[in-house]
Write a protein that holds these residues in place. Structure first.
Motif, PDB file in Angstrom:
ATOM      1  N   ALA A  36       0.874  -1.048   0.038  1.00 60.77           N
ATOM      2  CA  ALA A  36       0.000  -0.006   0.227  1.00 60.77           C
ATOM      3  C   ALA A  36       0.863   1.142  -0.065  1.00 60.77           C
ATOM      4  O   ALA A  36       0.564   2.330  -0.854  1.00 60.77           O
ATOM      5  CB  ALA A  36      -0.919  -0.005   1.260  1.00 60.77           C
ATOM      6  N   ALA A  39       2.253   1.862  -3.224  1.00 61.68           N
ATOM      7  CA  ALA A  39       1.221   2.167  -4.345  1.00 61.68           C
ATOM      8  C   ALA A  39       1.000   3.899  -3.940  1.00 61.68           C
ATOM      9  O   ALA A  39      -0.098   4.318  -4.459  1.00 61.68           O
ATOM     10  CB  ALA A  39       0.129   1.603  -4.088  1.00 61.68           C
ATOM     11  N   SER A  63      -2.488   3.884  -5.657  1.00 60.09           N
ATOM     12  CA  SER A  63      -2.638   4.199  -7.358  1.00 60.09           C
ATOM     13  C   SER A  63      -3.780   2.989  -7.834  1.00 60.09           C
ATOM     14  O   SER A  63      -4.345   3.531  -8.818  1.00 60.09           O
ATOM     15  CB  SER A  63      -1.316   3.715  -7.886  1.00 60.09           C
ATOM     16  N   GLY A  64      -3.904   2.144  -7.167  1.00 55.96           N
ATOM     17  CA  GLY A  64      -4.858   1.039  -7.628  1.00 55.96           C
ATOM     18  C   GLY A  64      -4.138   0.319  -8.755  1.00 55.96           C
ATOM     19  O   GLY A  64      -3.134   0.736  -9.278  1.00 55.96           O
ATOM     20  N   SER A  73      -0.569  -9.465 -10.679  1.00 58.97           N
ATOM     21  CA  SER A  73       0.147  -9.363  -9.177  1.00 58.97           C
ATOM     22  C   SER A  73       0.079 -10.650  -8.481  1.00 58.97           C
ATOM     23  O   SER A  73       1.157 -10.785  -7.537  1.00 58.97           O
ATOM     24  CB  SER A  73      -0.669  -8.065  -8.633  1.00 58.97           C
ATOM     25  N   THR A  79       6.472  -8.086 -10.584  1.00 57.55           N
ATOM     26  CA  THR A  79       6.412  -6.917  -9.920  1.00 57.55           C
ATOM     27  C   THR A  79       6.475  -5.866 -10.762  1.00 57.55           C
ATOM     28  O   THR A  79       6.985  -6.015 -11.949  1.00 57.55           O
ATOM     29  CB  THR A  79       7.837  -7.084  -8.969  1.00 57.55           C
ATOM     30  N   SER A  80       6.214  -4.620 -10.390  1.00 57.59           N
ATOM     31  CA  SER A  80       6.301  -3.328 -11.146  1.00 57.59           C
ATOM     32  C   SER A  80       7.365  -2.675 -10.626  1.00 57.59           C
ATOM     33  O   SER A  80       7.601  -1.532 -11.045  1.00 57.59           O
ATOM     34  CB  SER A  80       4.952  -2.566 -10.999  1.00 57.59           C
ATOM     35  N   GLY A  95       9.044  -3.348  -1.649  1.00 57.88           N
ATOM     36  CA  GLY A  95       8.993  -4.497  -2.020  1.00 57.88           C
ATOM     37  C   GLY A  95       9.715  -4.586  -3.363  1.00 57.88           C
ATOM     38  O   GLY A  95      10.016  -3.561  -3.966  1.00 57.88           O
ATOM     39  N   ARG A  97      10.529  -8.361  -4.750  1.00 56.44           N
ATOM     40  CA  ARG A  97      10.846  -9.471  -4.991  1.00 56.44           C
ATOM     41  C   ARG A  97       9.618 -10.322  -5.905  1.00 56.44           C
ATOM     42  O   ARG A  97       9.898 -11.346  -6.575  1.00 56.44           O
ATOM     43  CB  ARG A  97      11.081 -10.474  -3.854  1.00 56.44           C
ATOM     44  N   THR A 144      -6.869   0.133  -3.355  1.00 60.46           N
ATOM     45  CA  THR A 144      -7.031  -1.072  -3.561  1.00 60.46           C
ATOM     46  C   THR A 144      -7.144  -1.849  -2.091  1.00 60.46           C
ATOM     47  O   THR A 144      -7.090  -1.151  -1.085  1.00 60.46           O
ATOM     48  CB  THR A 144      -5.557  -1.627  -3.772  1.00 60.46           C
ATOM     49  N   PHE A 146      -7.251  -5.504  -0.111  1.00 54.02           N
ATOM     50  CA  PHE A 146      -7.028  -6.986  -0.290  1.00 54.02           C
ATOM     51  C   PHE A 146      -7.699  -7.375   1.000  1.00 54.02           C
ATOM     52  O   PHE A 146      -7.326  -7.159   2.019  1.00 54.02           O
ATOM     53  CB  PHE A 146      -5.474  -7.135  -0.068  1.00 54.02           C
TER      54      PHE A 146
HETATM   55  P1  ADP Z   1       6.422  -6.682  -4.848  1.00 54.49           P
HETATM   56  O1  ADP Z   1       5.986  -5.592  -3.736  1.00 54.49           O
HETATM   57  O2  ADP Z   1       7.631  -7.348  -4.420  1.00 54.49           O
HETATM   58  O3  ADP Z   1       6.668  -6.003  -6.267  1.00 54.49           O
HETATM   59  P2  ADP Z   1       4.221  -8.337  -4.460  1.00 54.49           P
HETATM   60  O4  ADP Z   1       3.624  -9.616  -4.772  1.00 54.49           O
HETATM   61  O5  ADP Z   1       4.009  -7.554  -3.267  1.00 54.49           O
HETATM   62  O6  ADP Z   1       5.446  -7.895  -4.991  1.00 54.49           O
HETATM   63  O7  ADP Z   1       3.148  -7.186  -5.381  1.00 54.49           O
HETATM   64  C1  ADP Z   1       3.143  -7.566  -6.878  1.00 54.49           C
HETATM   65  C2  ADP Z   1       2.756  -6.291  -7.509  1.00 54.49           C
HETATM   66  O8  ADP Z   1       1.506  -6.176  -7.360  1.00 54.49           O
HETATM   67  C3  ADP Z   1       3.648  -5.037  -7.123  1.00 54.49           C
HETATM   68  O9  ADP Z   1       4.666  -4.868  -7.734  1.00 54.49           O
HETATM   69  C4  ADP Z   1       2.456  -3.965  -7.421  1.00 54.49           C
HETATM   70  O10 ADP Z   1       2.693  -3.471  -8.800  1.00 54.49           O
HETATM   71  C5  ADP Z   1       1.063  -4.621  -7.505  1.00 54.49           C
HETATM   72  N1  ADP Z   1       0.534  -4.195  -5.992  1.00 54.49           N
HETATM   73  C6  ADP Z   1       0.500  -5.092  -5.062  1.00 54.49           C
HETATM   74  N2  ADP Z   1      -0.189  -4.433  -4.228  1.00 54.49           N
HETATM   75  C7  ADP Z   1      -0.784  -3.225  -4.564  1.00 54.49           C
HETATM   76  C8  ADP Z   1      -1.414  -2.098  -4.033  1.00 54.49           C
HETATM   77  N3  ADP Z   1      -1.950  -2.301  -2.735  1.00 54.49           N
HETATM   78  N4  ADP Z   1      -1.749  -1.057  -4.809  1.00 54.49           N
HETATM   79  C9  ADP Z   1      -1.375  -1.247  -6.301  1.00 54.49           C
HETATM   80  N5  ADP Z   1      -0.752  -2.014  -6.795  1.00 54.49           N
HETATM   81  C10 ADP Z   1      -0.321  -3.050  -6.066  1.00 54.49           C
END
Ligand code: ADP
Ligand code: MG
Length: 614
Positions: A36, A39, A63-64, A73, A79-80, A95, A97, A144, A146
């Motif tokens: 979060a 983002a 950002s969503g 995801s 990962t972004s 993050g 990985r 977002t 979860f």
């Molecule tokens: P990491 O954080 O290591 O990139 P994650 O498995 O935790 O890997 O998340 C994968 C991807 O999902 C992130 O790189 C991000 O792009 C997207 N993501 C995860 N949680 C969020 C969030 N709360 N808001 C926006 N994008 C998210």
């Protein structure tokens, strides 16, 4: 022979990865909160049910994700945040990985709702044990959410390994705090079982620490600040007199990421070296900013350990910065501090402008066989409570002198015989003296009886408190002015867990707010002590013993208070006090060992003496 190596299906690989990344509900909380923050959220809500067993939900206004990203995801290594290996050394996000969501989705039922600001409609995905159950458009706020339901539903070994709800929730609070402290610009809230536990408004670091730990912030903490070409340090360290006997409030953040480092902790401890005792820990909240290229974060799956290119340099910068702040504080306690009204002081009665030093009463006519044992047993009343406060020590000591300067004869006049077999002597015939301010020595039939004073008093109080707990009979002394005590959220949880026992010992306490207590009364036998200090030390002692001793809760509580209230080795005792200890000790069920199992009574036989002297 046929070939035998298979590629594991993703769902199995993810479950294996989950074993490293997600050990308990708190680990999932950490990963979701970090996502979060990455983002760009400015408000993050955490909703927990049953300590995370049934629900962990994180709602952010960041950002969503687009529909495709939402689906992506959950893939492993998705990962972004990085695109090539070099990026590993230029990390600006929590993050990188790309395995947290894949791991979580492998071992739970996950519901994701997400929408980007430029889209009218968002995406809903339901996934269970790595299998997508549903994906469809949905209407939801920007950001977002979860929801992790039934964590470890398909890994019974992990589920069974979880501790009690109290323990698991404490872990969650700890992770939440570790994320919230270095991000005071973000507002956070946490709900547990439909109750709001804590809400943290956006503000500065100081305000964040005040909301989480100490309302009497200025009393406790001093700022640190240093900029070098390797590291920029900011944050707060605690004043030496607030050092604690247990670990707990040691927070290092590197580029806003909580890390553990025994090496850097040592740098701080050594800066305090002459100011705190060897077995206590300074509290600190230290933020380090470094160029991401000089650290390696990718050495631990949960990223709580990192490697510095030049750890020695960081060590010495940290040590000298802390020393400098401690020095400044010694010269002028309020330096760098805007005055703030102290939340935590007890109001003084009208017209009184100073706090009276504690006084002690010693009853020279004490008779240990009086029916009302609680009132007449004296040594506990001369116990100094605040060990670190030298002034109190001195005052107590002086008073004790004055008030006990009765003729020796009078002090020793007690009529009753004592019952221990070895010491068939009337008290007036008994000779006692103190050796090395540590041992009570008394000649007995077979030689010299030697008693460790601290262990003995701990044993006496321990049995007395156990009996008070058993009978709910701890007498309470009401205070004229109730005291307020602010606790950290984990200490507050601990208090909640122990409150029944604490009250049975004679504390009269009511809740004042989310983490504040009003202390209206304390155990009568400790009436001279500071209730807030006493209760805080009781909690500290409890945590300390919990790690080392396997006792039941009521025993732990009795032990914690006994250890806190007992006279210490190093304290001079008057003959009457030593006699009282001997009598009370042999009235105990187990007079020979201290409550933590140390031998406290020994006899130097005449035959042993004859070996030294003919
Ligand atoms: P990491 O954080 O290591 O990139 P994650 O498995 O935790 O890997 O998340 C994968 C991807 O999902 C992130 O790189 C991000 O792009 C997207 N993501 C995860 N949680 C969020 C969030 N709360 N808001 C926006 N994008 C998210
Ligand atoms: Mg992540």
């Amino acid at each position: 022979m046929p070939d035998i190596i298979n590629l594991l299906p993703d769902s199995v690989a993810n479950q294996i990865a989950a074993g490293e990344v997600i050990q308990r509900p708190a680990s999932a909380v950490k990963e979701l909160l970090e996502n979060a923050i990455d983002a760009g959220a400015t408000d993050i809500k955490l909703i927990i049910k049953d300590a995370g067993r049934t629900l962990i939900q994180v709602i952010d206004n960041g950002s969503g994700m687009s529909e495709t990203d939402a689906r992506m995801s959950f893939e492993r290594h998705a990962t972004s945040k990085i695109t090539k290996a070099d990026d590993l050394f230029n990390i600006h996000t929590k993050g990188f990985r790309g395995e947290a969501l894949a791991s979580i989705a492998a071992i739970a039922q996950v519901e994701l709702k997400t929408r980007k600001a430029d889209k009218e409609i968002g995406t809903l995905i339901e996934i269970e044990g790595s299998e997508v159950k549903q994906q469809q458009p949905c209407s939801c706020p920007v950001g977002t959410s979860f929801s992790i339901k039934n964590l470890f539903f398909n890994v019974p070994a992990r589920r069974n390994f979880l501790k009690s709800d109290t323990v698991e929730f404490r872990h969650i609070m700890e992770e939440w705090e570790r994320v919230a402290i270095p991000h005071p610009e973000i507002s956070f809230s946490i709900h547990h079982n439909n109750n709001l536990v804590l809400k943290l408004d956006a503000g500065n670091l100081k305000q964040r620490i005040v909301s989480l730990f100490y309302q009497n912030f200025n009393e406790r903490l001093v700022p640190i600040e240093q900029t070098t070409n390797i590291v920029k340090l900011t944050g707060f360290i605690c004043k030496p007199e607030y050092a604690k006997k247990t670990r707990g409030e040691q927070y290092f953040f590197v580029n806003n990421r909580f890390i553990k480092s025994a090496y850097l902790h040592h740098a701080i401890q050594s800066a305090y070296s002459e100011l705190i005792s060897k077995d206590s820990y300074a509290s600190y909240f230290i933020l380090m900013e470094v160029d991401p290229r000089i650290i390696d974060i990718n050495i631990h799956p949960t990223k709580t350990e990192i490697k510095f290119e030049d750890e020695k340099a960081v060590y010495s910068i940290l040590r000298s910065t802390v020393k400098l702040s401690l020095g400044k504080y010694n010269v002028s306690p309020t330096i760098d501090f805007e005055q703030e009204s102290a939340f935590n002081t007890t109001p003084l009665p009208a017209g009184q402008h100073y706090v009276k030093p504690p006084t002690i009463t010693v009853n020279p006519n004490f008779n240990p066989f009086d029916s009302d044992k609680k009132q007449s047993y004296q040594p506990k009343e001369v116990t100094p409570s605040v060990l670190s406060n030298k002034n109190n020590w001195a005052a107590l000591y002086e008073n004790m002198r004055k008030e006990t300067e009765e003729p020796l004869q009078q002090k020793l006049s007690v009529e009753q015989p004592i019952t221990n077999n070895e010491t068939q002597l009337n008290k007036e015939e008994r000779y006692v003296f103190q050796l090395h301010k540590k041992y009570i020595v008394s000649p007995v039939k077979s030689g010299l009886m030697i008693i460790n004073q601290q262990g003995a008093h701990e044993r006496i109080l321990y049995e007395e408190y156990l009996s008070a707990l058993h009978h709910h009979s701890g007498a309470s002394q009401q205070s004229l002015f109730p005291q307020t005590l602010e606790l950290s959220s984990s200490d507050f949880d601990l208090y909640t867990e122990l409150q029944e026992e604490v009250k049975a010992l004679g504390f009269d306490i009511s809740l004042l707010g989310k983490q504040a207590l009003a202390i209206q009364g304390i155990p009568a036998s400790l009436a001279n002590q500071d209730g807030a200090v006493l209760l805080e030390s009781l909690l500290e002692e409890y945590k300390h013993n919990l790690m080392e001793l396997k006792l039941q809760k009521h025993q732990q509580v009795a032990l914690a208070l006994a250890r806190k209230a007992a006279i210490k080795n190093g304290q001079t005792l008057e003959p009457i006090e030593m006699n009282n200890i001997i009598d009370a000790l042999f009235a105990c069920e187990m007079p020979n060992t201290s409550p933590i199992g140390k031998k406290i009574v020994g006899i130097l036989n005449v035959s042993d003496i004859e070996k030294i002297v003919e």
